[in-house]
Design a protein around this motif. Structure first.
Motif, PDB file in Angstrom:
ATOM      1  N   LEU A 169       0.834  -1.196   0.000  1.00 54.96           N
ATOM      2  CA  LEU A 169       0.000   0.000   0.000  1.00 54.96           C
ATOM      3  C   LEU A 169       0.873   1.252   0.000  1.00 54.96           C
ATOM      4  N   ASN A 170       0.418   2.267  -0.694  1.00 52.30           N
ATOM      5  CA  ASN A 170       1.099   3.559  -0.690  1.00 52.30           C
ATOM      6  C   ASN A 170       0.376   4.535   0.223  1.00 52.30           C
ATOM      7  N   ALA A 171       1.038   5.646   0.491  1.00 52.07           N
ATOM      8  CA  ALA A 171       0.516   6.606   1.463  1.00 52.07           C
ATOM      9  C   ALA A 171      -0.842   7.175   1.057  1.00 52.07           C
ATOM     10  N   ASP A 172      -1.132   7.192  -0.246  1.00 44.08           N
ATOM     11  CA  ASP A 172      -2.426   7.739  -0.665  1.00 44.08           C
ATOM     12  C   ASP A 172      -3.604   6.850  -0.284  1.00 44.08           C
ATOM     13  N   ALA A 173      -3.322   5.671   0.294  1.00 39.65           N
ATOM     14  CA  ALA A 173      -4.404   4.813   0.799  1.00 39.65           C
ATOM     15  C   ALA A 173      -4.965   5.353   2.117  1.00 39.65           C
ATOM     16  N   HIS A 174      -4.212   6.254   2.753  1.00 32.57           N
ATOM     17  CA  HIS A 174      -4.655   6.863   4.016  1.00 32.57           C
ATOM     18  C   HIS A 174      -5.355   8.187   3.742  1.00 32.57           C
ATOM     19  N   ARG A 207      -0.134   9.240  12.377  1.00 31.73           N
ATOM     20  CA  ARG A 207       0.060  10.389  13.280  1.00 31.73           C
ATOM     21  C   ARG A 207       1.457  10.387  13.897  1.00 31.73           C
ATOM     22  N   GLN A 208       1.996   9.197  14.145  1.00 28.28           N
ATOM     23  CA  GLN A 208       3.284   9.090  14.815  1.00 28.28           C
ATOM     24  C   GLN A 208       4.477   8.992  13.859  1.00 28.28           C
ATOM     25  N   ALA A 209       4.230   8.651  12.614  1.00 30.95           N
ATOM     26  CA  ALA A 209       5.322   8.410  11.666  1.00 30.95           C
ATOM     27  C   ALA A 209       6.167   9.668  11.472  1.00 30.95           C
ATOM     28  N   PRO A 210       7.499   9.525  11.491  1.00 31.94           N
ATOM     29  CA  PRO A 210       8.387  10.690  11.346  1.00 31.94           C
ATOM     30  C   PRO A 210       8.635  11.087   9.897  1.00 31.94           C
ATOM     31  N   PHE A 211       8.017  10.371   8.955  1.00 34.20           N
ATOM     32  CA  PHE A 211       8.239  10.664   7.540  1.00 34.20           C
ATOM     33  C   PHE A 211       6.968  11.275   6.939  1.00 34.20           C
ATOM     34  N   PRO A 212       7.107  12.187   5.996  1.00 26.87           N
ATOM     35  CA  PRO A 212       5.923  12.759   5.337  1.00 26.87           C
ATOM     36  C   PRO A 212       5.201  11.705   4.506  1.00 26.87           C
ATOM     37  N   MET A 213       3.891  11.690   4.589  1.00 29.98           N
ATOM     38  CA  MET A 213       3.090  10.714   3.846  1.00 29.98           C
ATOM     39  C   MET A 213       2.712  11.289   2.487  1.00 29.98           C
ATOM     40  N   GLU A 214       3.671  11.252   1.572  1.00 32.02           N
ATOM     41  CA  GLU A 214       3.437  11.734   0.217  1.00 32.02           C
ATOM     42  C   GLU A 214       2.799  10.627  -0.602  1.00 32.02           C
ATOM     43  N   PRO A 215       1.900  10.960  -1.536  1.00 33.51           N
ATOM     44  CA  PRO A 215       1.085   9.955  -2.246  1.00 33.51           C
ATOM     45  C   PRO A 215       1.846   8.788  -2.843  1.00 33.51           C
ATOM     46  N   GLU A 216       2.993   9.030  -3.440  1.00 31.47           N
ATOM     47  CA  GLU A 216       3.718   7.960  -4.134  1.00 31.47           C
ATOM     48  C   GLU A 216       4.647   7.167  -3.215  1.00 31.47           C
ATOM     49  N   ARG A 217       4.758   7.593  -1.960  1.00 33.42           N
ATOM     50  CA  ARG A 217       5.641   6.896  -1.031  1.00 33.42           C
ATOM     51  C   ARG A 217       4.902   5.713  -0.402  1.00 33.42           C
ATOM     52  N   LEU A 219       3.151   3.403   2.309  1.00 35.68           N
ATOM     53  CA  LEU A 219       2.421   3.699   3.539  1.00 35.68           C
ATOM     54  C   LEU A 219       3.213   3.207   4.748  1.00 35.68           C
ATOM     55  N   PHE A 220       3.718   1.980   4.660  1.00 36.21           N
ATOM     56  CA  PHE A 220       4.462   1.407   5.780  1.00 36.21           C
ATOM     57  C   PHE A 220       5.961   1.508   5.488  1.00 36.21           C
ATOM     58  N   ILE A 221       6.639   2.300   6.315  1.00 37.14           N
ATOM     59  CA  ILE A 221       8.028   2.662   6.050  1.00 37.14           C
ATOM     60  C   ILE A 221       8.946   2.046   7.098  1.00 37.14           C
ATOM     61  N   GLY A 222      10.104   1.573   6.631  1.00 37.02           N
ATOM     62  CA  GLY A 222      11.103   1.029   7.532  1.00 37.02           C
ATOM     63  C   GLY A 222      11.889   2.127   8.232  1.00 37.02           C
TER      64      GLY A 222
END
Length: 307
Positions: A169-174, A207-217, A219-222
């Motif tokens: 999933l990508n960030a645009d799913a949120h 809400r807690q993630a330290p990375f910006p949730m940009e559409p093409e990035r 969703l779940f980041i290491g």
């Protein structure tokens, strides 16, 4: 002895794999397995016949040739399940080749796969699945990572997603919608209802993630900012099952199995569950009825006064 596959057979194999990818949308892993299985088969036939097997010799393979190949596989490390998979790949290739070259593939297609006991899914009990989700967050030091892992595992159990589907999933799913469009195996799309617990878990993570949730990035980041690797979730589940005393079968995929089994136990329709899981064949989903029946018989034998 080095066995060389004929150029014609090599080209035919590669063309078949291209057709499989284009027409059926098979995954890269499936295509790699097909490549290895058919290559192994073609190499054996060249060795068995004492010469490279072009398309004309391949069209004349006999039942005896197939038996020789099966015997060689059995003397190796191939168990019944693996041999059945290899035979399925060879049959698929020969079915395609026979249609293209105009020969009778009966000798290959009539070869019977060895019988084997199908492994039933190993779901968790509902209270165990709940305990897993509650314990996941304590496996990482960073609070946002714990929230992330909870969100992933909740999607596996709450929506029946495969681990690859959740991590894809990508960030645009949120924010997650009421119904999520998932592209699964073979590029097949399905619609999956999203339960509030899954939506809330993802929202808490974002809400807690330290990375910006940009559409093409992703969703779940290491930890380093790339897409989260499935091995991380597998490691988390390994730690959780050790802490909770759960069996080795308590894997990320077991959460998906638990989703299906618990729906069935609650009276869910088998066809509807097939759609939710994205199974191409109902027979795949029907394995859960065996799980349900096995559990029913276990309760019967344990509690019936005449048992």
């Amino acid at each position: 002895m080095v066995v060389v596959i004929s150029p014609a057979a090599t080209a035919a194999r590669d063309s078949w794999l291209e057709a499989e990818k284009a027409l059926k949308g098979n995954s890269d892993n499936t295509l790699k397995a097909y490549f290895a299985d058919v290559t192994e088969f073609l190499a054996f036939m060249s060795e068995h016949k004492g010469a490279q097997q072009g398309l004309a010799p391949l069209s004349k393979l006999t039942v005896s040739d197939m038996r020789a190949w099966m015997a060689r596989m059995r003397t190796g490390d191939a168990g019944p399940r693996t041999l059945a998979r290899k035979l399925s790949a060879v049959k698929g290739f020969f079915r395609w080749l026979a249609e293209r070259e105009g020969f009778d593939p009966t000798a290959v297609l009539s070869t019977r796969a060895p019988k084997f006991q199908k492994k039933l899914p190993r779901p968790l009990a509902p209270d165990a699945a709940k305990a897993v989700i509650e314990t996941v967050e304590f496996q990482t030091r960073e609070g946002w990572q714990g929230a992330r892992d909870i969100a992933v595992v909740t999607l596996l159990y709450g929506c029946g997603l495969r681990i690859s589907e959740a991590l894809g999933l990508n960030a645009d799913a949120h924010p997650l919608p009421d119904v999520l469009r998932i592209v699964g195996k073979g590029n097949k799309e399905r619609l999956v209802p999203v339960i509030p617990a899954a939506r809330d878990a993802v929202a808490d993570y974002v809400r807690q993630a330290p990375f910006p949730m940009e559409p093409e990035r992703p969703l779940f980041i290491g930890a380093r900012g790339g897409r989260l690797n499935a091995r991380h979730i597998q490691g988390v589940m390994q730690n959780v099952r050790m802490q909770l005393g759960l069996p080795a079968s308590a894997t990320p995929h077991a959460m998906r199995h638990s989703f299906a089994t618990h729906l069935l136990e609650a009276g869910g329709d088998l066809r509807a569950i097939q759609e939710l899981l994205g199974h191409a064949s109902l027979s795949t989903t029907q394995a859960y009825t065996a799980v349900d029946t096995a559990r029913l018989m276990e309760v019967y034998n344990r509690t019936h006064p005449k048992a």
